[in-house]
Design a protein around this motif. Structure first.
Motif, short mmCIF file in Angstrom:
data_model
loop_
_atom_site.label_atom_id
_atom_site.label_comp_id
_atom_site.label_asym_id
_atom_site.label_seq_id
_atom_site.Cartn_x
_atom_site.Cartn_y
_atom_site.Cartn_z
N LYS A 14 0.82 -1.21 0.00
CA LYS A 14 0.00 0.00 0.00
C LYS A 14 0.85 1.26 0.00
O LYS A 14 0.50 2.25 -0.65
N ILE A 15 1.98 1.26 0.72
CA ILE A 15 2.84 2.44 0.75
C ILE A 15 3.37 2.75 -0.65
O ILE A 15 3.38 3.90 -1.10
N GLY A 16 3.81 1.69 -1.35
CA GLY A 16 4.29 1.88 -2.72
C GLY A 16 3.19 2.41 -3.64
O GLY A 16 3.43 3.28 -4.47
N MET A 17 1.99 1.90 -3.47
CA MET A 17 0.87 2.33 -4.31
C MET A 17 0.49 3.78 -4.03
O MET A 17 0.17 4.54 -4.96
N ILE A 18 0.54 4.17 -2.77
CA ILE A 18 0.24 5.58 -2.43
C ILE A 18 1.30 6.50 -3.03
O ILE A 18 0.98 7.56 -3.59
N GLY A 19 2.58 6.08 -2.95
CA GLY A 19 3.64 6.87 -3.56
C GLY A 19 3.47 6.99 -5.07
O GLY A 19 3.63 8.07 -5.65
N VAL A 20 3.13 5.89 -5.71
CA VAL A 20 2.90 5.90 -7.16
C VAL A 20 1.70 6.78 -7.49
O VAL A 20 1.72 7.52 -8.49
N MET A 21 0.66 6.72 -6.67
CA MET A 21 -0.53 7.54 -6.91
C MET A 21 -0.18 9.03 -6.88
O MET A 21 -0.64 9.81 -7.74
N ILE A 22 0.67 9.43 -5.94
CA ILE A 22 1.09 10.84 -5.87
C ILE A 22 1.85 11.23 -7.13
O ILE A 22 1.66 12.32 -7.68
N LEU A 23 2.70 10.33 -7.61
CA LEU A 23 3.46 10.59 -8.84
C LEU A 23 2.54 10.66 -10.06
O LEU A 23 2.76 11.45 -10.97
N TYR A 24 1.51 9.81 -10.08
CA TYR A 24 0.52 9.89 -11.16
C TYR A 24 -0.14 11.27 -11.19
O TYR A 24 -0.32 11.87 -12.25
N LEU A 25 -0.52 11.76 -10.02
CA LEU A 25 -1.16 13.07 -9.94
C LEU A 25 -0.21 14.16 -10.41
O LEU A 25 -0.63 15.12 -11.07
N GLY A 26 1.08 13.99 -10.06
CA GLY A 26 2.08 14.94 -10.55
C GLY A 26 2.19 14.90 -12.06
O GLY A 26 2.29 15.94 -12.72
#
Length: 362
Positions: free
Chosen positions: A257-269
């Motif tokens: 989940k931590i990796g997915m949250i980090g990836v989600m933030i990068l997607y938004l960026g």
């Protein structure tokens, strides 16, 4: 090397051979390759005619004209992107047939339509580039447009016909793959839906990569950067994107989940970046830098924004599926008794007694 490695290699070879032994997979693969060859030959012909029709562009009167130098890069950029697009598409076709992944085949049909749009856009942009270059007296062959016009018009026509045929073949492959799934899949409908969401997510990551790289290449080659820092940051985005997408696939498979949250933030960026670039393309002050490839950059930016929104949505869906048993299926090794129809070799291999390693639409 693990004890399962030889078995995995044999499954990979058997699955690849299976593509050519069966009628519909063989037709799909051959059709994709023929389309790639014909369209790349036509693009290469256009590039050759364009280059041979020019005077020596190293002359001082040409080197000092920034607009001329920008327009000179238009046709090489289209050629490079078509080569990248068709080679990448053939690899995706091979991967999808190997996994018997109908979701990815449907995505390939949609991507083929995107190539059709790109092929149609290049007609107007290349004509405009030739018109501008003629204004600079850059051509010794003044009939260059007449020589390449027919070939350029033929490219989207060929892609349109092939797209119809690929859609038909996808339907036939759906029926064939559905029969294999009927023989091998378990009765857990909820697990099958979770796996389907996972497969959609992985397919989206593959298409995200192509459209992001396609946009970046056009920006770097034709537009460049008004500063060295801007150019460097844009170039660095390509390896960073690859790392993000691999991390996204790895985190999803292992339910981190931590990796997915980090990836989600990068997607938004990334989404913010493309919206910003799209606005900048049509900014009255900045638009002059984007004119040589404005239409194609717009198409790539819009498609990437749509794909990113779909990817973000599917990221949330996959996260909601964490902790329900899919991880065990995704990380399982291949079964020794698996037959040739179950061969699959990719970064998201899935083998399990109850769940095969590919999915079709019900």
């Amino acid at each position: 090397m693990s004890a399962n490695s030889p078995s995995r290699i044999r499954l990979f070879i058997s699955g690849t051979n299976g593509i050519f032994r069966k009628k519909w997979p063989r037709l799909f693969f051959i059709t994709a390759i023929l389309q790639a060859i014909v369209c790349m030959v036509f693009e290469a012909f256009t590039f050759a005619q364009f280059q041979s029709g020019l005077y020596d562009m190293d002359q001082a009167q040409f080197k000092s004209e920034k607009d001329l130098q920008s327009q000179l890069k238009t046709i090489p950029t289209f050629l490079g992107l078509f080569i990248l697009g068709f080679i990448y598409q053939v690899l995706l076709v091979w991967d999808a047939l190997l996994m018997k992944n109908t979701i990815q085949l449907i995505g390939i049909c949609i991507a083929n339509l995107a190539l059709l749009v790109y092929g149609a856009l290049q007609i107007d942009q290349i004509q405009e580039a030739i018109r501008i270059l003629k204004g600079f007296n850059a051509f010794k062959d003044l009939n260059v447009w007449d020589e390449v016009q027919g070939v350029l018009i033929a490219i989207p026509g060929i892609i349109a016909l092939i797209s119809i045929f690929l859609a038909f073949l996808t339907w036939k492959l759906y029926q064939e793959f559905a029969w294999d799934i009927l023989k091998h899949i378990g009765a857990d409908y909820r697990m099958k839906k979770r796996f389907l969401h996972y497969q959609i997510y992985i397919a989206l990551l593959k298409f995200d990569f192509f459209f992001f790289v396609g946009f970046t290449i056009q920006f770097l080659v034709v537009v460049g950067g008004k500063t060295g820092l801007e150019f460097g940051l844009t170039a660095a985005a390509i390896p960073i994107t690859i790392a993000i997408l691999l991390c996204a696939a790895w985190s999803t498979q292992r339910e981190l989940k931590i990796g997915m949250i980090g990836v989600m933030i990068l997607y938004l960026g990334g989404l913010t970046y493309f919206i910003y670039k799209l606005a900048r393309i049509y900014d009255p002050i900045e638009q002059q830098y984007y004119l040589p490839v404005r239409k194609s950059l717009t198409a790539f930016a819009v498609l990437t924004i749509i794909l990113l929104i779909m990817t973000i949505t599917n990221t949330l869906v996959c996260m909601f599926n964490f902790g329900h048993g899919l991880k065990q299926h995704l990380l399982s090794g291949p079964r020794p008794e698996m037959d040739k129809d179950q061969a699959s070799y990719s970064m998201h291999d899935v083998k399990a007694p109850q769940l095969p390693s590919r999915m079709t639409i019900d």
